[in-house]
Design an enzyme around this catalytic site. Structure first.
Site, PDB file in Angstrom:
ATOM      1  N   CYS A   2       0.851  -1.271   0.122  1.00  0.00           N
ATOM      2  CA  CYS A   2       0.079  -0.037  -0.056  1.00  0.00           C
ATOM      3  C   CYS A   2       0.699   1.424   0.034  1.00  0.00           C
ATOM      4  O   CYS A   2       2.166   1.113   0.046  1.00  0.00           O
ATOM      5  CB  CYS A   2      -0.786   0.117   1.109  1.00  0.00           C
ATOM      6  SG  CYS A   2      -1.677  -1.486   1.653  1.00  0.00           S
ATOM      7  N   ARG A  27       2.402   1.769  -7.346  1.00  0.00           N
ATOM      8  CA  ARG A  27       2.525   0.567  -6.768  1.00  0.00           C
ATOM      9  C   ARG A  27       1.373  -0.458  -6.605  1.00  0.00           C
ATOM     10  O   ARG A  27       1.208  -1.448  -6.209  1.00  0.00           O
ATOM     11  CB  ARG A  27       2.618   1.179  -5.163  1.00  0.00           C
ATOM     12  CG  ARG A  27       4.053   1.986  -4.852  1.00  0.00           C
ATOM     13  CD  ARG A  27       3.844   2.496  -3.845  1.00  0.00           C
ATOM     14  NE  ARG A  27       3.868   1.726  -2.442  1.00  0.00           N
ATOM     15  CZ  ARG A  27       4.806   1.319  -1.872  1.00  0.00           C
ATOM     16  NH1 ARG A  27       6.054   1.854  -2.055  1.00  0.00           N
ATOM     17  NH2 ARG A  27       4.864   0.684  -0.763  1.00  0.00           N
ATOM     18  N   ASN A 102       0.339   0.117   6.494  1.00  0.00           N
ATOM     19  CA  ASN A 102       0.755  -1.039   5.542  1.00  0.00           C
ATOM     20  C   ASN A 102       1.210  -2.269   6.345  1.00  0.00           C
ATOM     21  O   ASN A 102       1.808  -2.185   7.288  1.00  0.00           O
ATOM     22  CB  ASN A 102       1.892  -0.392   4.641  1.00  0.00           C
ATOM     23  CG  ASN A 102       1.536   0.478   3.897  1.00  0.00           C
ATOM     24  OD1 ASN A 102       0.176   1.009   3.481  1.00  0.00           O
ATOM     25  ND2 ASN A 102       2.357   1.306   3.164  1.00  0.00           N
ATOM     26  N   GLY A 103       0.868  -3.517   5.877  1.00  0.00           N
ATOM     27  CA  GLY A 103       1.470  -4.675   6.406  1.00  0.00           C
ATOM     28  C   GLY A 103       0.170  -5.448   6.942  1.00  0.00           C
ATOM     29  O   GLY A 103      -0.708  -5.329   6.818  1.00  0.00           O
ATOM     30  N   GLU A 484      10.755 -22.468 -14.664  1.00  0.00           N
ATOM     31  CA  GLU A 484      10.687 -21.167 -14.597  1.00  0.00           C
ATOM     32  C   GLU A 484      11.826 -20.422 -14.689  1.00  0.00           C
ATOM     33  O   GLU A 484      11.598 -19.195 -15.469  1.00  0.00           O
ATOM     34  CB  GLU A 484      10.374 -21.077 -12.734  1.00  0.00           C
ATOM     35  CG  GLU A 484      10.142 -19.708 -12.462  1.00  0.00           C
ATOM     36  CD  GLU A 484       8.880 -18.791 -13.261  1.00  0.00           C
ATOM     37  OE1 GLU A 484       8.872 -17.688 -13.133  1.00  0.00           O
ATOM     38  OE2 GLU A 484       8.085 -19.657 -13.753  1.00  0.00           O
ATOM     39  N   GLU A 491      11.096 -15.050 -21.887  1.00  0.00           N
ATOM     40  CA  GLU A 491      10.119 -13.906 -21.941  1.00  0.00           C
ATOM     41  C   GLU A 491      10.762 -12.389 -21.993  1.00  0.00           C
ATOM     42  O   GLU A 491      10.188 -11.587 -22.505  1.00  0.00           O
ATOM     43  CB  GLU A 491       9.081 -14.240 -21.038  1.00  0.00           C
ATOM     44  CG  GLU A 491       9.511 -13.918 -19.711  1.00  0.00           C
ATOM     45  CD  GLU A 491       8.306 -13.840 -18.493  1.00  0.00           C
ATOM     46  OE1 GLU A 491       7.113 -13.809 -18.996  1.00  0.00           O
ATOM     47  OE2 GLU A 491       8.398 -14.327 -17.257  1.00  0.00           O
ATOM     48  N   HIS A 507      17.007 -38.950 -24.754  1.00  0.00           N
ATOM     49  CA  HIS A 507      15.780 -39.700 -25.380  1.00  0.00           C
ATOM     50  C   HIS A 507      15.546 -38.355 -26.578  1.00  0.00           C
ATOM     51  O   HIS A 507      14.297 -37.849 -26.682  1.00  0.00           O
ATOM     52  CB  HIS A 507      14.849 -39.595 -24.566  1.00  0.00           C
ATOM     53  CG  HIS A 507      14.749 -40.688 -23.432  1.00  0.00           C
ATOM     54  ND1 HIS A 507      14.622 -42.059 -24.013  1.00  0.00           N
ATOM     55  CD2 HIS A 507      14.981 -40.670 -22.347  1.00  0.00           C
ATOM     56  CE1 HIS A 507      14.897 -42.746 -22.594  1.00  0.00           C
ATOM     57  NE2 HIS A 507      15.249 -42.063 -21.924  1.00  0.00           N
ATOM     58  N   LYS A 606       0.548  -8.364 -18.361  1.00  0.00           N
ATOM     59  CA  LYS A 606       0.582  -8.701 -17.189  1.00  0.00           C
ATOM     60  C   LYS A 606      -0.390  -9.655 -16.824  1.00  0.00           C
ATOM     61  O   LYS A 606       0.049 -10.612 -16.283  1.00  0.00           O
ATOM     62  CB  LYS A 606       0.816  -7.513 -16.326  1.00  0.00           C
ATOM     63  CG  LYS A 606       1.014  -7.922 -14.920  1.00  0.00           C
ATOM     64  CD  LYS A 606       2.213  -8.330 -14.512  1.00  0.00           C
ATOM     65  CE  LYS A 606       2.234  -8.938 -12.986  1.00  0.00           C
ATOM     66  NZ  LYS A 606       3.747  -9.440 -12.796  1.00  0.00           N
TER      67      LYS A 606
END
Length: 611
Positions: A2, A27, A102-103, A484, A491, A507, A606
């Site tokens: 936040c 943000r 925040n948190g 990943e 990308e 293989h 996104k």
């Protein structure tokens, strides 16, 4: 993650609060609000609105709150969905105190029950609202003393700004594991969660550290530790431009978000491990042993990076809870007539909670009678609303298209879920559970350690960044992480990158290994370590250049590779949380080497909201 702003001075506060919040819009948020003290009416006026900041501006257009002290907030929902009532600032029963936060307040439920029993009336579903009610309870004419009593009661991670009607020239702020900065002006001072909010007003700042408490007036800032002992702070002169300030001084959002992973993981773990490390606490599920034992099969459904997290999740659930798991690509799932009944649990994973293929697969699973659960980063998202139950990652907003901290927090949730199910099924011995959860607590610090030395990775990116092909190899969990790493590289750098289970080399894939081709080989899984070394020898025999990834203490891998990247040693179940980091950094620095647009790679979005 936040946004917080605060102002005390001789000018109108609302103007700066809106300006500062606007600078923090990058943000991400789902609601916004401000609270301003009006000296003439002797009252704190709170205005807040769900949605974009423009909705709040529209709401106060023509009737802007008047006063020279105020606080503001843009919220990214964690406890309680996006709504006007859940938006910050929050106030106590009297309206004399206002707070932005925040948190996560880990023990808010116990505090809330205590306060309700004492007669306090709550208006929201948030953890934050306990703060002003606690302040009301403890206030006896000394604002700072009351704040310190509040801080002694709360547990968690936070940055907080407190405001009191009885102290119309004072804001008090503090932090623990969440950023907070104070901007120093002339006859005015500013508070913010991030430098972009204040950079147009001042370049002179105090960067607040964990456990510090700042009493901020228009002409002074007094900083102490939790015990009340004064702290001398050096002024930090900000020399970034506004664009760089949004990125915290990092060149790109992706790099910033890679370095935010210790906090994101810490937040996602917050309150979810028993204090003695004996068990996982997932209060949002409240499952019973009978319920978990009814699962004959678990499906994990996702796309892209979330799919790779699901593959690791399969390993966790099967290894710990001993329940069979099938992982499916969301875009394939509903077209293959999956075998599902009411003893199936379907878990869908999506950072945004809006991925159209994943949402469609979720609806199909429900139609077929499956129990459903979502793992997502966005409270109130479509997938969160559609699923029977939700476990949130608390990664905060991700700006870069290439996902980094969302992936690591998804792994955290998957591990917690596997351990939670194991606890209910009794499939893991108590000593082993305690060992795993104790090591899990150390992961945020180990992520920080891993991110400290990036120079070798930069060198590899510069040396091999212009190759047309790169291969990634691994076995067991290493293979899932290799997938990943391969995705990250392709990308954002546009290199043709492929990941293979190392045992599959013979293989067919070995035909592609030629002199000088880079191969990234992960070797952290003890049960298949010797077999992985054998596969590495095979590619070295074809003159490939091998970059190994291993845990510190490994004395063998360097004998068979050209380079080795080491990560801190931990349990092999948890090491994917560390081995993915050098792969993220390798992709990032390779993209830089090739001059690619790191945060906005070509052809990608996104959140994928079309089939």
């Amino acid at each position: 993650m936040c946004g917080i702003v605060g102002y005390v001075g001789d000018k109108q506060a609302a103007r700066f609060l809106i300006e500062g919040l606007t600078k923090l819009e990058y943000r991400g948020y789902d609601s916004a609000g401000i609270a301003v003290y009006n000296g003439e009416s002797d009252a704190i006026r709170v205005e807040k609105s769900v949605g974009r900041l423009a909705e709040l501006e529209k709401k106060i257009d023509g009737n802007v709150p008047v006063g020279c002290m105020g606080i503001g907030h843009t919220r990214w929902a964690t406890h309680g969905g996006p709504s006007d009532l859940n938006s910050h600032p929050h106030t106590d029963c009297t309206g004399d105190f206002a707070v932005v936060h925040n948190g996560i307040i880990e023990n808010y439920l116990a505090l809330k029950e205590e306060l309700i029993e004492a007669g306090h009336v709550f208006k929201s579903e948030t953890d934050t609202e306990v703060l002003p009610h606690l302040l009301e309870t403890y206030y006896e004419g000394d604002f700072e003393a009351a704040v310190r009593k509040v801080l002694r009661r709360i547990e968690g991670s936070y940055s907080i700004v407190f405001m009191s009607k009885a102290d119309p020239d004072t804001l008090i702020c503090t932090k623990q594991d969440n950023p907070l900065v104070i901007g120093l002006g002339e006859g005015e001072n500013f508070i913010a969660s991030d430098i972009p909010a204040i950079i147009a007003r001042t370049r002179r700042t105090y960067i607040i550290n964990d456990g510090e408490v700042a009493v901020v007036k228009k002409d002074s800032v007094w900083i102490t530790n939790r015990r009340g002992e004064p702290i001398t702070k050096k002024v930090f002169e900000v020399n970034w431009n506004a664009e760089a300030a949004e990125k915290g001084g990092y060149e790109h959002f992706m790099l910033k978000e890679i370095h935010e992973q210790p906090k994101a993981v810490r937040d996602t773990l917050s309150g979810r491990i028993a204090k003695d490390d004996s068990a996982v606490i997932l209060d949002e599920l409240k499952w019973t042993a009978e319920y978990v034992n009814s699962f004959s099969k678990v499906f994990i459904i996702a796309c892209g990076t979330a799919y790779h997290a699901g593959l690791v999740g399969k390993y966790y659930i099967e290894n710990l809870a001993r329940v069979p798991v099938e992982v499916d690509i969301a875009s394939e799932f509903r077209y293959r007539k999956p075998i599902i009944d009411d003893n199936t649990l379907t878990i869908v994973v999506s950072q945004s909670g809006e991925t159209i293929d994943t949402l469609a697969a979720l609806k199909e699973a429900k139609r077929l009678g499956s129990k459903t659960m979502a793992v997502t980063n966005v409270v109130g998202s479509s997938i969160a609303r559609e699923a029977d139950q939700v476990v949130y990652t608390w990664a905060g907003p991700e700006i870069a298209v290439a996902s980094t901290k969302a992936y690591t927090t998804q792994l955290i949730v998957m591990f917690l879920l596997g351990a939670y199910m194991a606890g209910l099924r009794g499939t893991v011995e108590d000593s082993r559970m305690k060992e795993l959860l104790g090591k899990l607590r150390n992961i945020p610090a180990q992520i920080s350690e891993t991110l400290e030395d990036v120079d070798p990775i930069k060198a590899f990116a510069q040396q091999y960044g212009y190759n047309d092909d790169v291969f990634f190899l691994g076995r067991a969990l290493d293979y899932h992480v290799a997938l990943e790493g391969s995705l990250k590289l392709k990308e954002i750098s546009y290199i043709h990158a492929e990941a293979y289970a190392a045992g599959e080399l013979k293989h067919g894939t070995l035909a592609l290994i030629t002199r000088g081709i880079p191969v990234v080989a992960l070797a952290t899984q003890r049960g298949v370590y010797e077999k992985t070394l054998s596969n590495i020898k095979e590619v070295k025999a074809r003159d490939a250049v091998v970059i190994g990834v291993a845990a510190k203490g490994d004395t063998e891998l360097h004998k068979y590779t050209d380079h080795v990247i080491f990560v801190p040693e931990t349990d092999e179940l948890l090491i994917p949380l560390l081995t993915v980091l050098p792969l993220q950094l390798l992709a990032y620095y390779t993209a830089l080497t090739r001059g690619c647009d790191v945060d906005k790679p070509r052809n990608l979005a996104k959140s994928v909201t079309v089939e």
